[in-house]
Scaffold this active site. Structure first.
Site, short mmCIF file in Angstrom:
data_model
loop_
_atom_site.label_atom_id
_atom_site.label_comp_id
_atom_site.label_asym_id
_atom_site.label_seq_id
_atom_site.Cartn_x
_atom_site.Cartn_y
_atom_site.Cartn_z
N ASP A 530 51.94 37.96 37.48
CA ASP A 530 51.66 38.99 38.43
C ASP A 530 52.18 40.18 37.69
OD1 ASP A 530 50.13 39.54 41.04
OD2 ASP A 530 51.54 41.00 39.97
N ILE A 531 51.06 40.88 37.26
CA ILE A 531 51.52 42.49 36.73
C ILE A 531 52.50 43.15 37.29
CG2 ILE A 531 50.53 44.54 35.35
CD1 ILE A 531 48.46 42.91 34.75
N GLU A 573 45.50 40.58 38.44
CA GLU A 573 45.91 40.98 37.82
C GLU A 573 46.73 39.55 37.86
OE1 GLU A 573 47.28 41.22 40.09
OE2 GLU A 573 48.63 42.33 39.29
P1 GH3 Z 1 53.01 44.11 42.44
O1 GH3 Z 1 54.10 44.76 41.32
O2 GH3 Z 1 53.19 44.13 43.81
O3 GH3 Z 1 51.91 43.36 42.26
O4 GH3 Z 1 52.38 45.80 42.89
P2 GH3 Z 1 50.14 45.95 42.08
O5 GH3 Z 1 50.13 47.20 42.19
O6 GH3 Z 1 50.40 44.60 41.04
O7 GH3 Z 1 49.85 45.56 43.79
P3 GH3 Z 1 48.80 44.40 43.29
O8 GH3 Z 1 48.81 42.96 42.96
O9 GH3 Z 1 48.27 44.37 45.16
O10 GH3 Z 1 47.40 44.83 42.99
C1 GH3 Z 1 46.20 44.36 42.44
C2 GH3 Z 1 45.33 45.85 41.39
O11 GH3 Z 1 45.10 45.58 40.83
C3 GH3 Z 1 44.65 46.28 42.71
C4 GH3 Z 1 43.08 46.46 41.23
O12 GH3 Z 1 42.86 47.84 42.01
C5 GH3 Z 1 43.55 45.79 40.31
N1 GH3 Z 1 43.08 44.69 39.61
C6 GH3 Z 1 42.55 44.01 40.50
N2 GH3 Z 1 41.58 43.34 39.21
C7 GH3 Z 1 41.85 44.21 38.23
C8 GH3 Z 1 40.44 44.54 36.73
O13 GH3 Z 1 40.32 43.61 37.07
N3 GH3 Z 1 41.06 45.82 36.60
C9 GH3 Z 1 41.95 46.47 36.66
N4 GH3 Z 1 41.63 47.78 36.05
N5 GH3 Z 1 42.21 46.86 37.95
C10 GH3 Z 1 42.86 45.05 38.58
MG MG Z 2 50.78 43.22 40.91
MG MG Z 3 48.27 41.35 41.91
#
Ligand code: GH3
Ligand code: MG
Ligand code: MG
Length: 657
Positions: A530-531, A573
């Site tokens: 996970d990013i 992500e």
């Molecule tokens: P953490 O380090 O805890 O993982 O923090 P985080 O900010 O990465 O938190 P989280 O994993 O909960 O957030 C996921 C975010 O990723 C929410 C959403 O806006 C974003 N995201 C999800 N799918 C996509 C995508 O296809 N494109 C983009 N640009 N953003 C996405």
């Molecule tokens: Mg994340």
């Molecule tokens: Mg995530």
């Protein structure tokens, strides 16, 4: 010096008749028997002339001279008459034999010699006794018997030949035989009377006198019975041997003559039919015979037998030279076969005329000699327009050359050719035709004509073409559908952004992978990543920059993995990597490698450089769990452990617990 008595008068008449007969028979010298007869008649003329003169003259020495001359005539005539009878009876080869001729010559010469030298020896005539009425009785000497014997021998030969003709000859020859026999009998009877009857010493030999009657019979035979004339015999033979039936009817409709062919048709012998009424025998001829006897009538009539027989009948009048009707001549020919063939021809012609298939007959150069109505209907050329023109009038120029080459090769080899043409109608319209062309040959195998039967197959060709075209179209559609389907299938199992497999694909394959690992007693590891702080990347650089990060990460994941690894976008992500046949240690190394690669990577987005990190969690089969859902769960727990521990790190489940 001359004494005219009834006997001299009779002999003068006989001489006159004999001259006429000689002249007439001279015209018949083209037959062998006619030739001998003609010469013999000269001898007989000399004989009767000399006999007449003998009775007329008064001087004894003249009488003896003429009696000698009589022997010349008689002895010339007798052998020639015998030869004539022999060749007349069909024994011409005997008459031609040299020894036969020599024998006759010897007899004649010896007789003439004896008579001419009588004054020296008196062997023929021993004494001359003068009687009253200027008659001199010639007393016979010993040689006279020899002369008589020779004469009778020849007469016997003549009679035998004539009786043979009467017994076996044709009708005409029999009639002539009877006439000649009666002509020969009279002098013979007179001669026998002269030599063997008590009046023989009266000094009158009636033999020569009978020639006044014999001459008349000869005249009759030559004139009316066609003696020595081959034409009536030839005609008779023609009549007999003709295959056509011929019947001569008299004026009352009775059969006067009938040939073998006609008698055969009436199932009787010719002899049995002569004199019978034709209408009684064949009643269906009655209406035909009712026509005027002077006119020539031609008709067809049928005999109702099985099979039915058909005759072509010609009735013509028989007229003499004064145009008197003597009867009628019927000539008929059996035309049953011709009729049968005509009917067959008519049937076949009609079949061709009514045929739904076009038929043409051409000569060897392809010029049309016949075209049926269907041909006209199909091509637009009328029968008249087509006749004489070449069959190439239908060529469109669009049939391949080799079609014609092969066609001519087959036809000239006497074989039937079968093929297709794209032809042109008179109005220019194109049409397809299927043709069968065959040669017509005579009994010797020579090609006389060609017959072409042709069917319009334009509709078939059109539907074939349409079918082919729609098949091609269908195949193209099918390929399109298949590719669409494949595409759709890919879409179903792939993530549209990163083109990596999606969670659905993972769900479909993961079970198999675990089964295989179980079967092969292999390890299988799961990395979940996970990013870190992705939300803030999105917030800071924009959503598309976030997408670009996702793409970059996908790229690194693909580049770094093995071919057997299954990399999927698990959601948002979050990514999952299935590592078949990979123990925990290998998985950790790979995870660390990935983590470092991502951490080192610097992106440029809108002229701004960007970096991010990832957190990873690992679980390995079989030590971390038996079931894949349990393992994913544990990998997820490990990932959260990494997050908790500060991010940008890797946690294996075994290490965390
Ligand atoms: P953490 O380090 O805890 O993982 O923090 P985080 O900010 O990465 O938190 P989280 O994993 O909960 O957030 C996921 C975010 O990723 C929410 C959403 O806006 C974003 N995201 C999800 N799918 C996509 C995508 O296809 N494109 C983009 N640009 N953003 C996405
Ligand atoms: Mg994340
Ligand atoms: Mg995530």
């Amino acid at each position: 010096m001359f004494d005219s008595t009834p006997i001299t008068m009779a002999l003068a008449l006989a001489t006159l008749l004999n001259i006429v007969v000689s002249l007439l028979s001279w015209q018949r010298r083209h037959t062998e028997s006619g030739k001998y007869f003609s010469y013999a008649m000269l001898g007989i003329t000399l004989w009767t002339l000399a006999a007449g003169l003998r009775y007329a003259v008064t001087s004894l020495s003249y009488k003896i001279f003429f009696a000698t001359l009589e022997t010349w005539g008689y002895m010339t005539a007798m052998p020639l008459m015998t030869l004539s009878a022999m060749s007349f009876a069909g024994r011409g080869n005997w008459a031609r034999r040299p020894w036969v001729r020599l024998l006759f010559l010897l007899f004649s010469a010896s007789t003439i010699l004896l008579v001419n030298t009588n004054s020296l020896h008196g062997w023929v005539w021993s004494r001359f006794i003068e009687s009253n009425h200027n008659i001199v009785i010639f007393e016979h000497g010993p040689a006279f018997g020899y002369i008589m014997l020779v004469g009778y021998a020849m007469i016997v030969i003549i009679l035998v030949q004539l009786l043979g003709i009467i017994r076996k000859g044709s009708r005409i020859a029999r009639r002539q035989g009877w006439l000649l026999l009666s002509a020969a009998t009279l002098p013979l009877a007179a001669n026998i009377i002269y030599h063997f009857s008590p009046w023989s010493h009266s000094g009158i030999d009636w033999t020569s006198v009978t020639y006044s009657v014999t001459g008349v019979i000869y005249l009759w035979a030559l004139n009316r019975a066609y003696l020595f004339d081959i034409i009536p015999i030839a005609r008779q033979q023609l009549f007999e041997n003709l295959r056509d039936g011929m019947i001569a009817l008299n004026t009352v409709g009775e059969i006067a003559d009938i040939n073998a062919a006609a008698a055969h048709m009436l199932n009787a012998s010719p002899g049995a039919l002569i004199g019978k009424s034709l209408t009684a025998l064949a009643p269906n001829t009655a209406p035909l015979l009712e026509s005027c006897p002077e006119t020539e009538t031609r008709a067809e009539f049928k005999i109702e037998s099985a099979p039915q027989r058909c005759f072509d009948l010609l009735i013509s009048p028989i007229q003499d030279k004064y145009a008197v009707i003597l009867g009628r001549l019927l000539i008929f020919r059996d035309i049953s076969r011709i009729k049968e063939n005509e009917l067959r021809l008519l049937q076949l012609t009609q079949a061709v005329e009514q045929s739904p298939i076009s038929v043409i007959i051409t000569d060897l150069k392809g010029n049309i000699q016949y075209a049926n109505p269907k041909f006209s209907e199909l091509t637009g050329y009328t029968h008249q327009e087509a006749l004489g023109r070449n069959a190439s009038i239908n060529q469109s120029g669009q049939t391949p050359r080799e079609t014609y080459t092969k066609m001519w090769q087959s036809l000239l080899a006497g074989q039937i050719w079968h093929g297709e043409f794209l032809n042109r109608k008179k109005n220019g319209e194109l049409y397809w035709e299927e043709a069968v062309i065959g040669p017509v040959t005579d009994e010797s195998g020579n090609v006389l004509n060609f017959i072409a039967t042709k069917v319009d197959i334009t509709l078939r060709k059109q539907s074939e073409t349409a079918l082919r075209e729609s098949n091609i179209l269908l195949a193209a559609r099918l390929a399109e559908i298949e590719s669409l389907q494949a595409h759709l299938q890919e879409q179903v199992i792939r993530d549209p952004l990163t083109k990596l497999h999606n969670r659905r694909f993972l769900n479909e394959t993961i079970q198999q992978e675990f089964l295989r690992a179980e079967r092969n007693a292999q390890s299988i590891s799961i990395i979940l990543l996970d990013i870190d702080h992705f939300k803030s990347i999105n917030d800071k650089y924009g959503h598309s920059a976030g997408d670009a990060c996702l793409l970059k990460l996908a790229d690194i994941l693909l580049q770094s993995g093995r071919r057997t690894d299954i990399t999927c976008r698990y959601g948002g992500e979050e990514f999952i990597i299935l590592l078949p046949d990979t123990p925990a240690r290998g998985a950790r190394q790979h995870a660390e490698d990935l983590r470092q690669k991502v951490a080192r990577a610097v992106f440029t987005i809108d002229d701004r450089s960007l970096q991010f990190t990832i957190s990873l969690g690992i679980a390995t089969f079989p030590q971390d769990g038996e079931h894949f859902t349990e393992l994913i769960q544990r990998a997820d727990e490990s990932l959260y452990a990494s997050k908790r521990r500060g991010r940008n790190r890797t946690t294996a489940w075994a290490d965390a617990h």
